[in-house]
Scaffold this active site. Structure first.
Site, PDB file in Angstrom:
ATOM      1  NE  ARG A   1       2.273 -21.698   3.927  1.00 37.61           N
ATOM      2  CZ  ARG A   1       1.129 -21.908   3.591  1.00 37.61           C
ATOM      3  NH1 ARG A   1       0.520 -20.762   3.352  1.00 37.61           N
ATOM      4  NH2 ARG A   1       0.733 -23.092   3.295  1.00 37.61           N
TER       5      ARG A   1
ATOM      6  CG  HIS B   1       1.880 -27.486   0.353  1.00 34.66           C
ATOM      7  ND1 HIS B   1       2.076 -27.105   1.692  1.00 34.66           N
ATOM      8  CD2 HIS B   1       0.538 -26.692   0.264  1.00 34.66           C
ATOM      9  CE1 HIS B   1       1.086 -26.686   2.389  1.00 34.66           C
ATOM     10  NE2 HIS B   1       0.398 -26.275   1.493  1.00 34.66           N
TER      11      HIS B   1
ATOM     12  CD  GLN C   1      -3.300 -29.292   0.739  1.00 32.02           C
ATOM     13  OE1 GLN C   1      -3.357 -28.333   1.670  1.00 32.02           O
ATOM     14  NE2 GLN C   1      -4.303 -30.167   0.793  1.00 32.02           N
TER      15      GLN C   1
ATOM     16  CB  CYS D   1      -4.452 -27.581  -1.729  1.00 35.86           C
ATOM     17  SG  CYS D   1      -3.903 -26.205  -2.868  1.00 35.86           S
TER      18      CYS D   1
HETATM   19  N1  NVA Z   1       0.341 -23.106  -5.013  1.00 36.30           N
HETATM   20  C1  NVA Z   1      -0.383 -22.661  -3.756  1.00 36.30           C
HETATM   21  C2  NVA Z   1      -0.494 -23.401  -2.753  1.00 36.30           C
HETATM   22  C3  NVA Z   1      -1.345 -22.790  -1.699  1.00 36.30           C
HETATM   23  C4  NVA Z   1      -1.700 -23.726  -0.543  1.00 36.30           C
HETATM   24  C5  NVA Z   1       0.745 -21.447  -3.343  1.00 36.30           C
HETATM   25  O1  NVA Z   1       1.901 -21.532  -3.366  1.00 36.30           O
HETATM   26  O2  NVA Z   1       0.204 -20.175  -3.185  1.00 36.30           O
HETATM   27  N1   CP Z   2      -3.759 -25.405   1.900  1.00 36.86           N
HETATM   28  C1   CP Z   2      -2.859 -24.544   2.236  1.00 36.86           C
HETATM   29  O1   CP Z   2      -1.847 -24.672   2.671  1.00 36.86           O
HETATM   30  O2   CP Z   2      -3.413 -23.590   2.896  1.00 36.86           O
HETATM   31  P1   CP Z   2      -3.094 -22.216   3.445  1.00 36.86           P
HETATM   32  O3   CP Z   2      -2.253 -21.570   2.651  1.00 36.86           O
HETATM   33  O4   CP Z   2      -4.361 -21.332   4.150  1.00 36.86           O
HETATM   34  O5   CP Z   2      -2.093 -22.490   4.647  1.00 36.86           O
END
Ligand code: NVA
Ligand code: CP
Length: 312
Positions: A108, A135, A138, A270
């Site tokens: 990540r 992502h 997801q 999500c």
């Molecule tokens: N668009 C959000 C998704 C979190 C799961 C982010 O990147 O923070």
């Molecule tokens: N939806 C998702 O990726 O959640 P987290 O940021 O908690 O991993």
């Protein structure tokens, strides 16, 4: 199909064909339905997943870690304290060293170029656990959830309302691959990347679907089988949160918006959610809300993915 996915990376939903997505979802459903048998069989015994996190996480960390436990393998969590890309070590060296120990890497990261570089240098599969651009894990869970609720994917229409961000990008590619129409509703200036729009529209033409970007919430929601949203300010955009709250006013997933969709329209997010901003609490708690199925399905979808990438 199993063989075709063995040893591959998953950096983008664009990387997967519609059939490959179907194979991952089928495997996910099988492991979900036969949990006790899978736990007893331990298909990933002796296998280790290395997890690199530059950003916080609840779902991604816990679903991958518990998923590996269920499959009989092991997962190692590495926080930004443990590795500092470009500071303590280069991305190239991290990839080379980690893949001498582990069988699969999940990362990540902020820049999408980091997962791409990890994949270039790793000797094992690299999974994008969220980058600023995509992502994919997801969206695998989302497609599994929609398929469970609707019994199919092709021919349905999903409307995503909000920021044209990483989740929107992966949805556009993913929906296009499986033949699902995808409508993105966003304020002007917050459109998805134009390259993603062009590429997903080309993919959609082949699968018989449509990908569109609109700016009117009621128009976007019309006839939708699924309404989806995500935070207005993603991780790394915290300083823009107040300004974005102003610009995204009127782009909320709420009961008034649901009235424009099909009566059996499901609600997706999500998570994490900011209730009262991108989603109304009541809309997230209707019987047609599948937001917690999505969260659970992160683990099942990723289990299917891990088994296929590791040739099991
Ligand atoms: N668009 C959000 C998704 C979190 C799961 C982010 O990147 O923070
Ligand atoms: N939806 C998702 O990726 O959640 P987290 O940021 O908690 O991993």
């Amino acid at each position: 199909m199993t063989a075709a996915l063995k040893g591959r990376h998953l950096l983008s939903m664009k990387d997967l064909s519609g059939d490959e997505i179907g194979a991952i979802l089928d495997r996910a459903t099988a492991t979900k339905q036969h949990t006790d048998r899978v736990i007893a069989e331990r298909p990933l015994a002796g296998k280790t997943l290395g997890m690199l996190f530059q950003k916080p996480s609840l779902r991604t960390r816990v679903s991958f870690e518990t998923g590996m436990t269920r499959l009989g393998g092991h997962a190692i969590y590495l926080s930004p304290v443990d590795f500092k890309i470009g500071e303590r070590e280069t991305t190239e060296d991290i990839a080379i060293v980690l893949s001498r120990y582990v069988d699969v890497i999940m990362a990540r990261v902020f820049g999408h170029d980091i997962v791409q570089e990890l994949a270039r240098h790793a000797r094992c599969p690299v999974i994008n656990g969220l980058s600023d651009f995509e992502h994919p894990c997801q969206i695998l869970a989302d497609l599994l959830t929609i398929r469970e609720r609707k019994g199919k994917l092709a021919g349905l229409t999903l409307n995503y309302i909000g920021d044209g961000n990483n989740v929107a990008h992966s949805l556009m590619y993913g929906c296009a691959r499986v033949g699902m129409n995808c409508v993105i509703t966003c304020p002007k200036g917050f459109e998805p990347d134009p390259r993603v729009a062009t590429e997903s529209q080309a993919i959609a033409r082949e699968s018989g679907a449509q990908v569109r970007v609109v700016h009117d919430p009621a128009e976007g929601a019309r006839g939708a089988d699924a309404l989806y949203t995500d935070v207005w300010a993603s991780m790394g955009q915290e300083s823009e949160a107040a300004a974005r709250r102003e610009k995204f006013k009127g782009f909320q997933l709420n009961r008034a918006l649901l009235a424009h969709a099909r009566p059996d329209c499901i609600v997706l997010h999500c998570l994490p959610a900011h209730y009262g901003e991108e989603i109304e609490y009541e809309a997230a708690r209707t019987p047609n809300s599948a937001i917690f199925d999505q969260a659970e399905n992160r683990m099942h979808a990723q289990n299917g993915l891990l088994l296929l990438l590791l040739g099991k």
